[in-house]
Scaffold this motif. Structure first.
Motif, PDB file in Angstrom:
ATOM      1  N   PRO A  45     -28.442 -17.683  -3.578  1.00  0.00           N
ATOM      2  CA  PRO A  45     -28.423 -16.010  -3.642  1.00  0.00           C
ATOM      3  C   PRO A  45     -29.013 -15.271  -2.709  1.00  0.00           C
ATOM      4  N   LEU A  46     -28.867 -14.089  -2.259  1.00  0.00           N
ATOM      5  CA  LEU A  46     -29.284 -12.993  -1.265  1.00  0.00           C
ATOM      6  C   LEU A  46     -31.216 -12.884  -1.369  1.00  0.00           C
ATOM      7  N   LYS A  47     -32.370 -12.942  -0.658  1.00  0.00           N
ATOM      8  CA  LYS A  47     -33.510 -12.993  -0.795  1.00  0.00           C
ATOM      9  C   LYS A  47     -34.047 -12.812  -0.617  1.00  0.00           C
ATOM     10  N   PRO A  48     -35.025 -11.904  -0.236  1.00  0.00           N
ATOM     11  CA  PRO A  48     -35.857 -10.918   0.037  1.00  0.00           C
ATOM     12  C   PRO A  48     -36.209 -12.042   1.521  1.00  0.00           C
ATOM     13  N   ASN A  49     -36.560 -11.105   2.635  1.00  0.00           N
ATOM     14  CA  ASN A  49     -37.489 -12.169   3.655  1.00  0.00           C
ATOM     15  C   ASN A  49     -38.322 -12.248   3.488  1.00  0.00           C
ATOM     16  N   GLY A  50     -38.837 -13.296   3.357  1.00  0.00           N
ATOM     17  CA  GLY A  50     -40.225 -13.936   3.466  1.00  0.00           C
ATOM     18  C   GLY A  50     -40.349 -14.848   1.660  1.00  0.00           C
ATOM     19  N   THR A  51     -39.819 -14.528   1.044  1.00  0.00           N
ATOM     20  CA  THR A  51     -39.759 -15.765   0.042  1.00  0.00           C
ATOM     21  C   THR A  51     -38.456 -17.143   0.060  1.00  0.00           C
ATOM     22  N   SER A  52     -39.626 -17.538  -1.196  1.00  0.00           N
ATOM     23  CA  SER A  52     -38.740 -18.737  -0.892  1.00  0.00           C
ATOM     24  C   SER A  52     -37.693 -19.603  -1.294  1.00  0.00           C
ATOM     25  N   ILE A  53     -37.164 -20.954  -1.283  1.00  0.00           N
ATOM     26  CA  ILE A  53     -35.825 -21.409  -1.466  1.00  0.00           C
ATOM     27  C   ILE A  53     -36.176 -22.324  -1.902  1.00  0.00           C
ATOM     28  N   VAL A  54     -37.207 -22.476  -2.546  1.00  0.00           N
ATOM     29  CA  VAL A  54     -38.083 -23.662  -3.414  1.00  0.00           C
ATOM     30  C   VAL A  54     -38.001 -23.127  -4.849  1.00  0.00           C
ATOM     31  N   GLN A  55     -37.246 -23.973  -6.267  1.00  0.00           N
ATOM     32  CA  GLN A  55     -37.041 -24.200  -7.090  1.00  0.00           C
ATOM     33  C   GLN A  55     -37.640 -24.756  -7.908  1.00  0.00           C
ATOM     34  N   GLY A  56     -38.301 -23.710  -9.400  1.00  0.00           N
ATOM     35  CA  GLY A  56     -38.982 -25.326 -10.416  1.00  0.00           C
ATOM     36  C   GLY A  56     -39.937 -26.016  -9.370  1.00  0.00           C
ATOM     37  N   LEU A  57     -40.410 -26.010  -8.721  1.00  0.00           N
ATOM     38  CA  LEU A  57     -41.352 -26.932  -8.725  1.00  0.00           C
ATOM     39  C   LEU A  57     -43.119 -26.506  -9.339  1.00  0.00           C
ATOM     40  N   THR A  58     -43.258 -27.696  -9.883  1.00  0.00           N
ATOM     41  CA  THR A  58     -44.348 -27.738 -10.906  1.00  0.00           C
ATOM     42  C   THR A  58     -44.449 -29.241 -10.985  1.00  0.00           C
ATOM     43  N   PRO A  59     -45.980 -29.878 -11.601  1.00  0.00           N
ATOM     44  CA  PRO A  59     -46.431 -30.834 -11.292  1.00  0.00           C
ATOM     45  C   PRO A  59     -45.630 -31.857 -12.034  1.00  0.00           C
ATOM     46  N   GLU A  60     -44.502 -31.471 -12.683  1.00  0.00           N
ATOM     47  CA  GLU A  60     -43.718 -32.469 -13.485  1.00  0.00           C
ATOM     48  C   GLU A  60     -42.587 -33.044 -12.570  1.00  0.00           C
ATOM     49  N   VAL A  61     -42.423 -32.504 -11.848  1.00  0.00           N
ATOM     50  CA  VAL A  61     -41.604 -32.667 -10.758  1.00  0.00           C
ATOM     51  C   VAL A  61     -41.980 -33.705  -9.953  1.00  0.00           C
ATOM     52  N   GLU A  62     -41.499 -35.002 -10.238  1.00  0.00           N
ATOM     53  CA  GLU A  62     -41.484 -36.354  -8.983  1.00  0.00           C
ATOM     54  C   GLU A  62     -41.982 -36.238  -7.601  1.00  0.00           C
TER      55      GLU A  62
END
Length: 316
Positions: A138-155
């Motif tokens: 995906p083409l993303k705006p500068n300054g945004t994140s490539i990390v998705q779905g980061l929630t406390p449930e993720v190991e």
């Protein structure tokens, strides 16, 4: 998963070593005209590049076979391994390329190509593409994140917070001029050492993104400090690696493809200098100029670390 490599330990103990024939085989005189006969079979209308390189390839292969007294059983095992790599490869995993990686061939070819095409001594060194690149991140705006779905449930949630990072820099010419509109295509693994296509628990295209440089040639994104990980060893390439008594680990790295019109596309990797495998990369891809140092980042709730790195592109 495809057919695995045959048990070479049994094959290699047969013909060359059977019945006390080792010394005799080393003294065998092979047909001295055979190799040149094979080379001479190439016709006058052969593809020009093939006509140029095949004589050398044939000589090296034939000399290798004679030097080690290669047996039919061993040759068959090697063919079976390559076939198994092909059967296991798809658009998400290239097992044959992985085999080339662990014998250093891709890194060597990358270095040869890069030096042949270089137009200056200041260009950022290249590094291998690796087998896990995916088109159309995906083409993303500068300054945004490539990390998705980061929630406390993720190991690996806590590890992701600990290694959260802001990565920025510029894309410039060999003379230092900014390159506007360059595309910085980036990807790396999760903290568990898996690319998202290896891990069903991750969102599609996780830890992947493309960013376009601004008028000053700047790019920026949030990511993680990369984790070391073992290359996949559940296929024929991994089995071959184990037979060589080698570890499968790669140092933590972030992949980049940097491209812009009228400039040579750069494929490279940046390596975190904290990693224990910097000096012992399983695919021999680390270069000193690509080893980077993350520094603590203050006043940013989204990142605990910061990295600044400028990419220098060579002209076409």
């Amino acid at each position: 998963m495809g057919q695995m490599i045959p048990d070479l330990s049994l094959r290699m103990a047969t013909e060359a070593r059977a019945n006390g024939q080792k010394q005799k085989k080393q003294q065998v005189q092979y047909d001295p005209y055979f190799t040149e006969k094979v080379i001479a079979a190439t016709g006058p209308s052969a593809h020009p590049r093939l006509a140029q390189v095949m004589p050398s390839l044939v000589r090296h292969l034939h000399d290798f076979a004679r030097e080690v007294n290669l047996t039919v059983a061993e040759w068959t095992a090697a063919v079976d391994m390559i076939n198994a790599c092909g059967r296991m490869s798809d658009d998400r995993r290239n097992e044959t390329q992985l085999l080339c990686d662990i014998i250093g061939l891709e890194s060597l070819v990358d270095e040869i190509t890069s030096k042949m095409l270089a137009t200056s001594t200041t260009e950022t060194p290249s590094a291998i593409l690796g087998p896990f690149y995916r088109n159309d991140a995906p083409l993303k705006p500068n300054g945004t994140s490539i990390v998705q779905g980061l929630t406390p449930e993720v190991e690996w949630y806590e590890k992701a917070l600990e290694d959260s990072a802001y990565v920025t820099g510029r894309v410039v010419t060999a003379a230092g001029a900014p390159i506007k509109g360059a595309i910085v295509d980036v990807w790396h693994t999760a903290p568990n050492g898996l690319y998202e296509q290896q891990d069903e628990s991750q969102p599609d295209m996780n830890f992947r993104g493309r960013f376009e440089t601004d008028s000053e040639g700047r790019y920026a994104f949030y990511a993680l400090r990369p984790a070391s990980y073992p290359i996949p060893d559940d296929g024929p390439a991994g089995q071959f690696l184990k037979m060589l008594d080698r570890h499968p680990n790669r140092p933590g790295h972030i992949h980049f493809i940097v491209s812009a019109p009228n400039f040579r596309t750069l494929t490279t990797q940046l390596y975190d200098d904290r990693d224990q495998y910097i000096e012992n990369d399983s695919v021999f891809a680390v270069k000193d100029e690509l080893v980077v140092h993350f520094t603590p980042r203050e006043g940013d709730p989204e990142a605990r670390w910061s990295l600044k790195y400028d990419f220098v592109l060579g002209s076409m």
